[in-house]
Design an enzyme around this catalytic site. Structure first.
Site, PDB file in Angstrom:
ATOM      1  N   ASN A 193       0.813  -1.225   0.000  1.00  0.00           N
ATOM      2  CA  ASN A 193       0.000   0.000   0.000  1.00  0.00           C
ATOM      3  C   ASN A 193       0.844   1.272   0.000  1.00  0.00           C
ATOM      4  OD1 ASN A 193      -2.416  -1.598   0.223  1.00  0.00           O
ATOM      5  ND2 ASN A 193      -1.952  -1.834   2.403  1.00  0.00           N
ATOM      6  N   ARG A 194       2.061   1.144  -0.497  1.00  0.00           N
ATOM      7  CA  ARG A 194       2.988   2.287  -0.588  1.00  0.00           C
ATOM      8  C   ARG A 194       3.354   2.868   0.780  1.00  0.00           C
ATOM      9  NH1 ARG A 194       3.233   0.016  -4.771  1.00  0.00           N
ATOM     10  NH2 ARG A 194       3.346   0.954  -6.852  1.00  0.00           N
TER      11      ARG A 194
END
Length: 215
Positions: A193-194
């Protein structure tokens, strides 16, 4: 031809980077990561790094070079001091090194100041290189405009003839090493999710300050 790259996606989920498991010396972490990258395979030159400097024209410029040594003293690479890169670093020694190891989803970013390696150490390394690489250091006036590749090939052939009976090729006076003395070292570990892990070591006198950065 497709120019839109917005569909490129990759999930990073191989490892985590937690302060509780970190060594206090960033060089030890770098050494451990480097060994893990080599052991994992999939990266042909784990020592390939991007070095960014400020050019004589005022623009930043990045290029890939090879790390040849690292220790508590710093990170060492070799170049022609008269090249665009060499001149830029001699004028402004503040540089940035970066490694990207996609096989382990990791980056390392090193800021520091570059100084010339001693002539003795540069000469020792020069003579450890393959003979062709030694001659190439003489044949190429790095970064200068030339009329074609044939010019380089003729110069190399002339040098091969010149030194054909010589067991030792002298090191060019304009060729040698730079030692990048780090002022900060950032370790980046890709996460889902970065929300990547970023741990920054900043030099504080003789010790290192450790901070977590938001991704």
């Amino acid at each position: 031809m497709k120019n839109n790259l917005t569909d490129y996606r990759k999930s990073y989920d191989k490892y985590v980077l937690e302060e509780s498991n970190l060594k206090k010396d960033p060089l030890e972490i770098f050494r451990e990561w480097f060994r893990q990258v080599e052991a994992a395979g999939g990266v042909e030159e784990a020592n390939a790094m991007t070095i960014s400097s400020i050019g004589l024209d005022g623009f930043p410029k990045s290029r890939v070079v090879l790390l040849k040594k690292y220790s508590e003293e710093g990170f060492v690479f070799y170049t022609n001091y008269y090249s665009e890169k060499g001149k830029a670093i001699l004028q402004n020694p503040k540089v940035c090194l970066s490694f990207f190891w996609p096989n382990l989803e990791r980056q390392v970013i090193i800021k520091g100041e570059a100084i010339k390696e001693s002539e003795e150490l540069s000469t020792r390394y020069f003579h450890s290189r393959p003979r062709g690489s030694q001659l190439g250091a003489w044949a190429s006036f790095q970064s200068e405009v030339i009329g074609g590749r044939s010019i380089l090939e003729v110069q190399l052939k002339d040098l091969e003839e010149k030194y054909k009976d010589e067991s030792i090729i002298p090191k060019p006076p304009h060729w040698g090493g730079f030692v990048v003395i780090p002022t900060s070292i950032e370790f980046w570990q890709g996460r889902p999710n970065r929300l990547h892990d970023r741990i920054l070591f900043s030099k504080n006198d003789q010790s290192w300050k450790i901070d977590r950065l938001s991704p």
